[in-house]
Motif scaffolding. Structure first.
Motif, PDB file in Angstrom:
ATOM      1  N   ASP A  44       2.691   5.670 -16.739  1.00  0.00           N
ATOM      2  CA  ASP A  44       1.996   4.703 -17.589  1.00  0.00           C
ATOM      3  C   ASP A  44       1.098   3.776 -16.764  1.00  0.00           C
ATOM      4  N   THR A  45      -0.053   3.458 -17.306  1.00  0.00           N
ATOM      5  CA  THR A  45      -0.944   2.450 -16.731  1.00  0.00           C
ATOM      6  C   THR A  45      -0.246   1.082 -16.849  1.00  0.00           C
ATOM      7  N   PRO A  46      -0.363   0.210 -15.821  1.00  0.00           N
ATOM      8  CA  PRO A  46       0.352  -1.073 -15.889  1.00  0.00           C
ATOM      9  C   PRO A  46       0.005  -1.895 -17.150  1.00  0.00           C
ATOM     10  N   GLN A  47       1.014  -2.567 -17.660  1.00  0.00           N
ATOM     11  CA  GLN A  47       0.850  -3.369 -18.869  1.00  0.00           C
ATOM     12  C   GLN A  47      -0.238  -4.439 -18.706  1.00  0.00           C
ATOM     13  N   VAL A  48      -0.341  -5.038 -17.515  1.00  0.00           N
ATOM     14  CA  VAL A  48      -1.358  -6.087 -17.303  1.00  0.00           C
ATOM     15  C   VAL A  48      -2.769  -5.553 -17.551  1.00  0.00           C
ATOM     16  N   MET A  49      -2.980  -4.279 -17.270  1.00  0.00           N
ATOM     17  CA  MET A  49      -4.311  -3.703 -17.484  1.00  0.00           C
ATOM     18  C   MET A  49      -4.552  -3.435 -18.965  1.00  0.00           C
ATOM     19  N   MET A  50      -3.525  -2.914 -19.629  1.00  0.00           N
ATOM     20  CA  MET A  50      -3.654  -2.659 -21.069  1.00  0.00           C
ATOM     21  C   MET A  50      -3.910  -3.971 -21.809  1.00  0.00           C
ATOM     22  N   ASP A  51      -3.183  -5.012 -21.430  1.00  0.00           N
ATOM     23  CA  ASP A  51      -3.367  -6.320 -22.068  1.00  0.00           C
ATOM     24  C   ASP A  51      -4.793  -6.836 -21.840  1.00  0.00           C
ATOM     25  N   ALA A  52      -5.291  -6.604 -20.625  1.00  0.00           N
ATOM     26  CA  ALA A  52      -6.645  -7.077 -20.294  1.00  0.00           C
ATOM     27  C   ALA A  52      -7.693  -6.386 -21.171  1.00  0.00           C
ATOM     28  N   ILE A  53      -7.515  -5.093 -21.386  1.00  0.00           N
ATOM     29  CA  ILE A  53      -8.487  -4.367 -22.227  1.00  0.00           C
ATOM     30  C   ILE A  53      -8.418  -4.911 -23.651  1.00  0.00           C
ATOM     31  N   ARG A  54      -7.192  -5.047 -24.141  1.00  0.00           N
ATOM     32  CA  ARG A  54      -7.031  -5.398 -25.557  1.00  0.00           C
ATOM     33  C   ARG A  54      -7.431  -6.833 -25.857  1.00  0.00           C
ATOM     34  N   SER A  55      -7.607  -7.638 -24.805  1.00  0.00           N
ATOM     35  CA  SER A  55      -7.992  -9.024 -25.080  1.00  0.00           C
ATOM     36  C   SER A  55      -9.372  -9.353 -24.511  1.00  0.00           C
ATOM     37  N   VAL A  56     -10.221  -8.347 -24.333  1.00  0.00           N
ATOM     38  CA  VAL A  56     -11.574  -8.638 -23.840  1.00  0.00           C
ATOM     39  C   VAL A  56     -12.266  -9.566 -24.825  1.00  0.00           C
ATOM     40  N   ASP A  57     -13.058 -10.470 -24.288  1.00  0.00           N
ATOM     41  CA  ASP A  57     -13.679 -11.477 -25.126  1.00  0.00           C
ATOM     42  C   ASP A  57     -15.105 -11.728 -24.641  1.00  0.00           C
ATOM     43  N   ASP A 282      -2.982  -7.688 -10.218  1.00  0.00           N
ATOM     44  CA  ASP A 282      -1.759  -8.481 -10.424  1.00  0.00           C
ATOM     45  C   ASP A 282      -0.562  -7.623 -10.849  1.00  0.00           C
ATOM     46  N   THR A 283      -0.693  -6.324 -10.734  1.00  0.00           N
ATOM     47  CA  THR A 283       0.431  -5.438 -11.059  1.00  0.00           C
ATOM     48  C   THR A 283       1.628  -5.814 -10.186  1.00  0.00           C
ATOM     49  N   PRO A 284       2.787  -6.049 -10.804  1.00  0.00           N
ATOM     50  CA  PRO A 284       3.936  -6.485  -9.998  1.00  0.00           C
ATOM     51  C   PRO A 284       4.422  -5.393  -9.043  1.00  0.00           C
ATOM     52  N   GLU A 285       4.974  -5.823  -7.930  1.00  0.00           N
ATOM     53  CA  GLU A 285       5.494  -4.919  -6.920  1.00  0.00           C
ATOM     54  C   GLU A 285       6.499  -3.936  -7.513  1.00  0.00           C
ATOM     55  N   VAL A 290       9.147   1.462  -8.820  1.00  0.00           N
ATOM     56  CA  VAL A 290       9.612   2.448  -9.807  1.00  0.00           C
ATOM     57  C   VAL A 290       8.837   3.752  -9.663  1.00  0.00           C
ATOM     58  N   VAL A 291       7.514   3.609  -9.549  1.00  0.00           N
ATOM     59  CA  VAL A 291       6.653   4.793  -9.467  1.00  0.00           C
ATOM     60  C   VAL A 291       6.970   5.590  -8.198  1.00  0.00           C
ATOM     61  N   ASN A 292       7.117   4.911  -7.073  1.00  0.00           N
ATOM     62  CA  ASN A 292       7.350   5.629  -5.817  1.00  0.00           C
ATOM     63  C   ASN A 292       8.727   6.287  -5.782  1.00  0.00           C
ATOM     64  N   LYS A 293       9.680   5.627  -6.416  1.00  0.00           N
ATOM     65  CA  LYS A 293      11.011   6.242  -6.512  1.00  0.00           C
ATOM     66  C   LYS A 293      10.906   7.536  -7.328  1.00  0.00           C
ATOM     67  N   GLU A 294      10.187   7.447  -8.422  1.00  0.00           N
ATOM     68  CA  GLU A 294      10.009   8.621  -9.283  1.00  0.00           C
ATOM     69  C   GLU A 294       9.316   9.762  -8.520  1.00  0.00           C
ATOM     70  N   TYR A 295       8.223   9.426  -7.826  1.00  0.00           N
ATOM     71  CA  TYR A 295       7.501  10.470  -7.093  1.00  0.00           C
ATOM     72  C   TYR A 295       8.345  11.051  -5.965  1.00  0.00           C
ATOM     73  N   THR A 296       9.121  10.209  -5.312  1.00  0.00           N
ATOM     74  CA  THR A 296       9.974  10.710  -4.230  1.00  0.00           C
ATOM     75  C   THR A 296      10.966  11.735  -4.785  1.00  0.00           C
ATOM     76  N   GLU A 297      11.569  11.398  -5.911  1.00  0.00           N
ATOM     77  CA  GLU A 297      12.540  12.330  -6.522  1.00  0.00           C
ATOM     78  C   GLU A 297      11.873  13.643  -6.928  1.00  0.00           C
TER      79      GLU A 297
END
Lengths: 412, 412
Positions: A44-57, A282-285, A290-297
C-alpha cells in the motif's frame, strides 16, 4: 507512407513486456498467472500520501517550477540529509520518474558515440535511454557465482577509452538485488577520479536493504562532488510508481544548470504528484520497517524454494526486490514463453522476465530469469510450485553440474 | 571535472524564462509585475477534475499501461470524435504533456540531420525538442502584416530536400494566435502527399477559437491518415498545466507502435493525473463558453489597447491566448529587460516575452513581443497602461512609418 526513423526502428522494445501477449492469452484461456515479471509492488502507498491527494486545495492546476517546487525539494533535501548526503534543495531537480532523470543526465553528459560503462546484468531500459541519446553502453559482466558483486576495477579499466564519459551503477541492483559495499564504491571513486568520469547511481531501491546491511551511496564519498549524479524515484520507496516523481541529485552546478535546460523544455513535473511526494517524506519509519520485514520474508521464501529445486541456483541478494536465478533450461526466453503458452498446474502458471534482456553481451544470461517478489507469500509459494513443476515437464531441460556446488556455498 | 556534452552545452535555454531574474529583482524592489510572458492560464480547473482528484480510491498508486489507461483513452477518443476526428482508443498514446508527445514523434520519425519545416514564429521549445533529437528545423517566415497567416506553399516547397521528413504546425498558433483555415490545411495536405512527409500538428489550443471561427484539424482531411500526428494536451483546455497529461494521436500504426517503444521505456504517464483527465472529458460545454467569452473580451481589450498606442501594431488573432505585437523599439530583448529593470509606473511594471526567441531566422522578430492574456481584464488594462508609459519613456524608441497603415487594415 513516410518512413520511420532509424532511431525509431532501432529503439529496443521492453524485454520485460515482450511476453505480455502470451500472458494475456493464458488468462484468456482461464489460467491464473502469477506475475513475477515486473517491479510493480503490491504494498500500500503510505496513508500520508493518500491524504495529501484527497485534500488538495487549489483553483488552478498550474505548472510548478521546472526544477520542482521549492517546498518539495526542501523536504527531499532533508530526507537525503537524514541519509547523510549533505545536499540542499538547490542540488535537486525533480523529474518525471527516475527514467527522465537518466535521459537528462545522458543528454547533459554524453554526446553521440560517447560511452558509459555499466555492470551487467542491468535494468533493461538503460539500453533504451542510451539509444535515445546515441550513447554507447559498454557492459562489464558480473556473475551469478559471486552473487553479481562488482566486477574487479581492472575489468572496467580495460574498457576505458577517450570516449568513456561515465560509469553507471544501480544500487541496490535491479535486476540482481546486489547491494554494493562501501569498499566497492571507493574502488569506483578511484577510477572516476583517475579518468575524470561521471559516476551515475540509480538509487530507486535505496530503502530496500535487508539482513541489517547498510546502504552506501557515492554521495557519502569525499572529493567526488563533481562526478556523482544520483537518480532517484519515489516509485518503489512509497509504492507510488504511478506518481511519476523522481529526481536528479548532484553537487556539480554545471551539470545541474545544463540539466535544468532540458527540464525547462518539458515545463514542469506534475503538481499534485509533487504535493503527494512531499507528504511522502513524512512517512513514518514504521512503514519501512513493516515493508522491509515483508520483503525479507518473501525473499527468504523465494531463495529457499528456488535453491530446493534440482538444477536451480539463486544467490541470496541483500537489496531491492528482485532475484536473478539460474534455471536448468536451454534458453529462458523459450522456457518463459512455454510456461505461459503450454503449461499449467492446477490451472495456474507464472510469468517471469528472461534475463537475456538485462545483458547486452550476446548470449549472456540465457539460462537466467529475473523474478520480482512483489506478490504476497501465499501467492509466491504457489508460483514456486508452478515453476518447480514446469521445470520438470519442460522439454528443453538441461542440468549443469556446478549448480549443486554453488548452492552449498550459499546455504547459511 | 568531467565535461558537459556538446548536446548539453548547445541545448537552448528557454527564452520565455530568460528574463526571470530581472522580474525577481523588480519584485524584490517592491514593484508589482504583470506577467504577460507565460501561458499559465488563471482560469479555474473544472470542478469535475477537482472532484476526481479528491475522491481517488486505491491502495497502490501503480503504473498504468505505458500507452495510458484504456478507460481514459476511450473517453479521449469520444472527445475527439465529437470534434469529427474518427479515431479510437487504439490511435492514442497518452504522454506527459504535449512536450513528451513531440519528443517521441521527433525520435520516431526523424533521424539526426533530418529536417522539419515549421512556419515561424513558433513555440520556442520546438527548437529544444529538435535539438534533443539532433533534427534540424527549417523555418518558413510568416509575417505580422498578414496576421501570421500560413506562408504560400511555394515557400515551403523551396525548402524541401531529401532530408525533409515533416511539416509542423501549431494550430491555433502559439505565439501568434493565428487559426489556420480549412483551405490552408488542404494546401499542406497536398504538399505532404506530394513529398511523402509527415504533418505534425500541435493542437494544445484547440478549444480556444473566437468570433465564431471553426477549428479544423489535419485529422479532418481525407487520405492523410498515414501522415498526420496530432500532439495534444489538457494543460490549456482544462487549465491543468500541472497535470502533465498530453497525447499523441495518429492512425499510422507503424508510427504508433514505434512511439510505444519510447513510451514503454519511461513506463507510464501519471495515474492520478489520468483519472482527473478522464473526468475532464465530462467538463460541461458551459465551462468552455464562459472561458471563451472571457478570453475574447481580454483579447479585444489587449488588441485595442495596443493598437491605440502610437507606433504599436497588433493583429487580431482568432485563437489561443497570445498576441504578437510590433513595438516601436530598437530591440525587444533590450526593451523587455529595461521595463523590468529601469521602469515602473505607480510602482508597477510588466513582463513580456521578446519574440526573437520564437524565430530561428537571425534578426527576425526583433521589434516584436508575445503577450499572453492570462490575467483578468482589470490587471490587463493596468499592464497596458504600464506598457504605453514605458514605450514613451524608453530611450531606444524607434517608430516605423508603415505601422499606422497596418492598423487601418485591422480596424473593424
Amino acid at each position: 507512407m513516410p518512413k520511420i526513423s532509424k532511431k525509431g526502428n532501432g529503439m529496443p522494445a521492453s524485454p520485460i513486456r515482450k511476453l505480455t501477449p502470451y500472458a494475456e492469452q493464458a488468462k484468456h484461456e482461464g489460467k491464473k498467472v502469477y506475475h513475477l515479471n515486473i517491479g510493480q509492488p503490491d504494498i500500500d502507498t503510505p496513508q500520508v500520501m493518500m491524504d495529501a491527494i484527497r485534500s488538495v486545495d487549489f483553483d488552478v492546476w498550474a505548472y510548478t517550477q521546472s526544477e520542482g517546487t521549492e517546498s518539495y525539494r526542501t523536504k527531499l533535501a532533508e530526507y537525503y540529509n537524514r541519509a547523510g548526503y549533505n545536499v540542499d534543495a538547490g542540488d535537486i531537480l525533480v523529474t518525471s520518474g527516475a527514467s527522465e532523470a537518466i535521459v537528462i543526465a545522458m543528454q547533459s553528459c554524453l554526446d553521440p558515440g560517447d560511452e558509459v560503462i555499466i555492470p551487467e546484468p542491468f535494468y533493461a531500459n538503460y539500453s533504451a535511454f542510451a539509444w535515445m541519446s546515441s550513447a554507447v553502453i559498454k557492459p562489464v559482466l558480473s556473475f551469478i557465482e559471486t552473487g553479481f558483486a562488482l566486477p574487479p576495477v581492472s575489468e572496467f579499466e580495460k574498457l576505458i577509452t577517450a570516449k568513456t564519459k561515465a560509469i553507471f551503477i544501480c544500487n541496490p541492483n535491479n535486476p540482481s538485488g546486489y547491494l554494493y559495499s562501501y569498499e566497492e564504491l571507493v574502488e569506483l571513486k578511484k577510477l572516476c577520479l583517475k579518468y575524470d568520469l561521471y559516476l551515475f547511481a540509480d538509487e530507486a531501491y535505496r530503502e530496500f536493504c535487508y539482513d541489517g546491511n547498510k546502504f552506501y551511496s557515492p554521495m557519502h564519498l569525499e572529493g567526488l562532488d563533481d562526478h556523482v549524479i544520483v537518480f532517484d524515484s519515489i516509485s518503489k520507496r512509497y509504492s507510488a510508481c504511478g506518481a511519476r516523481i523522481g529526481c536528479f541529485v548532484t553537487k556539480n552546478k554545471r551539470v545541474l544548470s545544463t540539466a535544468l535546460k532540458f527540464a525547462q523544455a518539458r515545463l514542469s513535473p506534475g503538481m499534485v504528484d509533487q504535493i503527494a511526494a512531499e507528504a511522502g517524506t513524512d512517512t513514518p519509519e514504521s512503514y519501512f520497517e513493516v515493508v522491509n520485514k515483508e520483503y525479507t520474508e518473501r525473499r527468504d521464501l523465494l531463495v529457499q524454494a528456488l535453491n530446493k529445486m534440482e538444477g536451480v541456483f539463486c544467490p541470496n541478494p541483500k537489496g531491492a526486490f528482485y532475484v536473478v536465478a539460474r534455471l536448468p533450461v536451454d534458453d529462458t526466453e523459450k522456457f518463459c514463453q512455454w510456461v505461459l503458452e503450454k503449461f499449467s498446474y492446477d490451472n495456474e502458471t507464472v510469468m517471469m522476465a528472461p534475463a537475456a534482456g538485462f545483458y547486452c553481451t550476446e548470449g549472456a544470461g540465457r539460462d537466467e530469469v529475473r523474478l520480482a517478489y512483489v506478490l504476497n507469500k501465499e501467492d509466491l509459494a504457489k508460483a514456486m510450485i508452478c515453476l518447480e513443476k514446469a521445470l520438470i515437464e519442460y522439454p528443453g531441460r538441461v542440468v549443469k553440474g556446478e549448480t549443486e556446488t554453488l548452492k552449498e556455498e550459499v546455504r547459511i
